[in-house]
Scaffold this active site. Sequence first.
Site, short mmCIF file in Angstrom:
data_model
loop_
_atom_site.label_atom_id
_atom_site.label_comp_id
_atom_site.label_asym_id
_atom_site.label_seq_id
_atom_site.Cartn_x
_atom_site.Cartn_y
_atom_site.Cartn_z
N TRP A 186 -2.71 -2.84 -1.76
CA TRP A 186 -2.28 -4.23 -1.99
C TRP A 186 -3.19 -5.06 -1.11
O TRP A 186 -3.10 -5.00 0.12
CB TRP A 186 -0.81 -4.37 -1.59
CG TRP A 186 -0.17 -5.65 -2.02
CD1 TRP A 186 0.41 -5.91 -3.23
CD2 TRP A 186 -0.01 -6.84 -1.24
NE1 TRP A 186 0.91 -7.18 -3.26
CE2 TRP A 186 0.66 -7.78 -2.05
CE3 TRP A 186 -0.36 -7.22 0.05
CZ2 TRP A 186 1.00 -9.06 -1.60
CZ3 TRP A 186 -0.03 -8.49 0.49
CH2 TRP A 186 0.64 -9.40 -0.33
N HIS A 246 22.53 -35.82 -3.17
CA HIS A 246 21.63 -36.23 -2.09
C HIS A 246 20.17 -36.03 -2.48
O HIS A 246 19.31 -35.99 -1.61
CB HIS A 246 21.97 -35.47 -0.81
CG HIS A 246 23.39 -35.70 -0.38
ND1 HIS A 246 23.81 -36.89 0.16
CD2 HIS A 246 24.48 -34.90 -0.47
CE1 HIS A 246 25.11 -36.81 0.41
NE2 HIS A 246 25.54 -35.61 0.03
N LYS A 279 15.59 -14.39 -8.25
CA LYS A 279 15.34 -13.36 -9.28
C LYS A 279 14.50 -13.95 -10.41
O LYS A 279 13.59 -13.31 -10.93
CB LYS A 279 16.67 -12.83 -9.87
CG LYS A 279 17.47 -11.93 -8.98
CD LYS A 279 16.96 -10.50 -8.89
CE LYS A 279 16.17 -10.27 -7.64
NZ LYS A 279 16.85 -10.05 -6.40
N ARG A 325 5.65 0.13 -5.23
CA ARG A 325 5.50 -0.63 -3.99
C ARG A 325 4.63 -1.87 -4.19
O ARG A 325 4.66 -2.78 -3.38
CB ARG A 325 4.86 0.26 -2.91
CG ARG A 325 5.71 1.44 -2.53
CD ARG A 325 4.96 2.36 -1.60
NE ARG A 325 4.76 1.79 -0.29
CZ ARG A 325 5.62 1.85 0.71
NH1 ARG A 325 6.77 2.46 0.54
NH2 ARG A 325 5.34 1.32 1.87
N GLU A 375 10.76 -14.58 -9.31
CA GLU A 375 9.91 -13.40 -9.15
C GLU A 375 9.69 -12.65 -10.45
O GLU A 375 8.64 -12.02 -10.63
CB GLU A 375 10.42 -12.48 -8.04
CG GLU A 375 11.77 -11.88 -8.26
CD GLU A 375 12.25 -11.06 -7.07
OE1 GLU A 375 11.43 -10.49 -6.35
OE2 GLU A 375 13.48 -10.98 -6.89
N CYS A 431 0.78 -1.22 0.00
CA CYS A 431 0.00 0.00 0.00
C CYS A 431 0.83 1.29 0.00
O CYS A 431 1.74 1.45 0.81
CB CYS A 431 -0.92 0.04 1.21
SG CYS A 431 -2.03 -1.35 1.30
N ASN A 457 -2.74 1.68 5.53
CA ASN A 457 -1.75 0.64 5.20
C ASN A 457 -1.55 -0.16 6.47
O ASN A 457 -1.34 0.41 7.54
CB ASN A 457 -0.44 1.31 4.76
CG ASN A 457 0.68 0.30 4.50
OD1 ASN A 457 0.43 -0.90 4.44
ND2 ASN A 457 1.89 0.80 4.37
N GLY A 458 -1.61 -1.49 6.37
CA GLY A 458 -1.39 -2.33 7.55
C GLY A 458 -2.61 -3.20 7.80
O GLY A 458 -3.43 -3.41 6.90
N LYS A 500 7.01 -4.09 -3.10
CA LYS A 500 8.41 -3.72 -2.85
C LYS A 500 8.74 -3.78 -1.38
O LYS A 500 9.80 -4.22 -0.98
CB LYS A 500 8.66 -2.31 -3.41
CG LYS A 500 10.09 -1.81 -3.21
CD LYS A 500 11.07 -2.62 -4.01
CE LYS A 500 12.51 -2.16 -3.86
NZ LYS A 500 13.45 -3.22 -4.30
N GLU A 517 20.12 -16.63 -4.90
CA GLU A 517 19.69 -15.31 -5.35
C GLU A 517 19.33 -15.35 -6.85
O GLU A 517 18.34 -14.75 -7.27
CB GLU A 517 20.80 -14.28 -5.07
CG GLU A 517 20.56 -12.88 -5.56
CD GLU A 517 19.32 -12.19 -4.98
OE1 GLU A 517 18.68 -12.74 -4.09
OE2 GLU A 517 18.98 -11.10 -5.49
#
Length: 615
Positions: free
Chosen positions: A75, A507, A488, A27, A491, A2, A101-102, A610, A484
Site C-alpha cells: 500500500w 444550526h 459506510k 488489507r 467508503e 501492506c 511494512n511501515g 483494512k 456510521e
Amino acid sequence: MCGIVGYVGSQSALDVVLAGLKRLEYRGYDSAGVAVAADGGLAAAKKAGKLVNLEKALVDRPLPTGSSGIGHTRWATHGGPTDANAHPHLDNAGRVAVVHNGIIENFAALRDELAERGHRLDSETDTEVVAHLLAEEYSACADLAESMRLVCRRLDGAFTLVAVHADEPDVVVGARRNSPLVVGVGEGESFLASDVSAFIAHTRSAIELGQDQVVELRRDGVTVTDFAGNPADVRTFHIDWDASAAEKGGYDYFMLKEIAEQPKAVADTLLGRIDAAGSLTLDELRISDAELREVDKVVIVACGTAFHAGLIAKYAIEHWTRIPCEVELASEFRYRDPILAARTLVVAISQSGETMDTLMALRHAREQGSKVLAICNTNGSTIPRESDAVLYTHAGPEIAVASTKAFLTQLVACYLVALYLGQVRGTKWGDEIHAVIRELAQIAGQVEQVLETMEPVRELARSLADRNTVLFLGRHVGYPVALEGALKLKELAYMHAEGFAAGELKHGPIALIEKGVPVVVVVPSPRGRSVLHDKIVSNIQEIRARGARTIVIAEVGDEAVVPYADHLIRVPATPTLLQPLVATVPLQVFACELATARGNEVDQPRNLAKSVTVE
Ligand code: F6R
C-alpha cells in the site's frame, strides 16, 4: 495495509507465498511481489496493481521452485504504486531480498550514505535502503539474522521487515517494531505473515512477536531474539478459527457474509460472560475490581467505525455508572496534551489491534500513568498486548475493509464494560443489570429478524444509485449510528454522505436540504424517552417540508412516523441504549447494495486499507 508472507519448508515456497498473499488482499494494496531462494540465487517478480498482474507475469516468466520465499502486497507510502517501487527490493548483487511494512523515518540519510559508498538505488521507496544495508552487514558476518539485528538498530520509525538471502536458502528472517508480524509453526515448516489468515490453511499454532524482536525461521523451528541478540520469551497461541472462516462461503462478497454473521458474532461475544445467576463475569479483564472502583474518568480512543462504537459507549457508561466519559479520535488524542491520571481508565477500541493511531494513543495514556483496557477482535495483535487488560470481541476474522460485525461486537463489549463498572461500583442494582443482560441476550435474534427483512432496503439502495448525496440524522445514540451510516456509504459507494445530530439541523445543515435529497433518519423508541422521539418526528417534518425524500428507521409499532416516511425501515423494539445494535444493520446493507449498484469493489474500496498501520 501492506501484507507480508514468509515461508520455509518442503512445499513450493512460491505457491505458499502466493496463496498467503491472496488471503492478505483484504488489507488493501496497490502492487505485489515475491522472491524465492532457489538454485543458489534469488528469483523475484513484482508488479503494480492487483495480484492477478503478478500472477500473469509469473506465467510469462516462471520462477524456479524454491523451499523458502517471501511475498508482499504494498500500500504505497513513499513512492507511487509502480513496478519499481513494489517489493521485494534487492541489493545490487541480487543476493538479498527484503519486504517491508511501515515507514523508515531516517531512510533519506541512509540512502545518501549508501549512495556515497557506491550503492545504486533504483526505487523511490524507504525500503530499498534495507536491502543494501543487509548486504553490507552480511558481507561482514555471513549471518542473515545477525545482519537484520544490526540493521534494525540503525532504523528509526515503525517497521516490519522480512528478508531472504541466496546464501541461506533454508532461512527466512523477520523483524518487528510496531507493525504487525505473526509466526506460524507447522510440522517441518514455518511461516511469517502480517496476520494469521495467510497461513491458517497450514497451521493453527502461532507465536506473537514482541516489539523490537528478530525471528529466524527454519524448517525445524524458529528462534526469537531482541535486536541485541538476547533470546526472547515466546508466547505461543492457538488460532481458534479455521481456514473456512476466512473464506466467502458462497457469498459474493466478504462484507455480505460478515453482515450475515452478525447474530452469531453478537451471541459469541456475550458467551461465557454471564454466570448461572445472570451476573457479569469478565474474568479475563485483568484490572481488579478495587482499581475499577477508583476510576473517576473514562476516556475512549479509537478510529473510524470503532470511534463510533466509542461514541455510543459514552451514553451507556455515563448513564449506567455516572462516571464522566470522553471519546476521542485516537489520531488527535496525544497531540493535545490530554488530562490523564492514574484514576483515568482509557478504553482503546480496535478490530485489528494494529491501528497505529490507537496504539500511539494507548502508549501515551500508559506513559501518563493511566490504565488501558483494550476492546479488540484480533488475538496476538499489538494493542491488546500493550494494554493492561483486554476484552476480546468474538466476531471471527473480518476480511471486508468496511467494518460490520466487528462494530456490533464492539458495542456489545462496550455495554459489558459499562455494566461491569456499574456492577463493581454499585451504581446499578443487580436486577437492573440482569434486565439489561436479558435484553442483550435477545439482540442476536433481533439482528436476525432485521436481516430477514432487508429486500426493500436493497431495492431502495438500487433506486438511489445515481444520486450524489445522502444525509443521515439521529439523536442520542442514533447520532453515532447516523455517523456510521454515512461513513459506510462514503467508503463503499464513494458518495457524499454526512451524518448530523438532528438537533443541529437548524444550526446550518438544513441548508443542504433540497428537493429529492435522500435523508436517512434513525428514530429512537417512542417508549421511555419519548421526548427524544417527538423531537425527531418534528425534524422529519421540517426536512420533508423542504423537499427531502425521507428514509425512516423506526421500531416496530411506532405509528407516529408513518405519515412522514417516504420509505419506512422497521427494526425490532429494543431499549433506547441498545438500539444501535439493530438500527445499524440496515445501513450496512444499504451501503453494500449501493456500492454494488454503482459497480464498486465492495470488499476492497479504493484507497482504503483494512488495518491502518501507519499514522
Ligand atoms: C470503516 C472501518 C475503519 C476502521 C478503523 C479502525 O468501515 O473499518 O474506519 O474502523 O480504521 O480500525 P480498527 O478497528 O482495526 O482499529
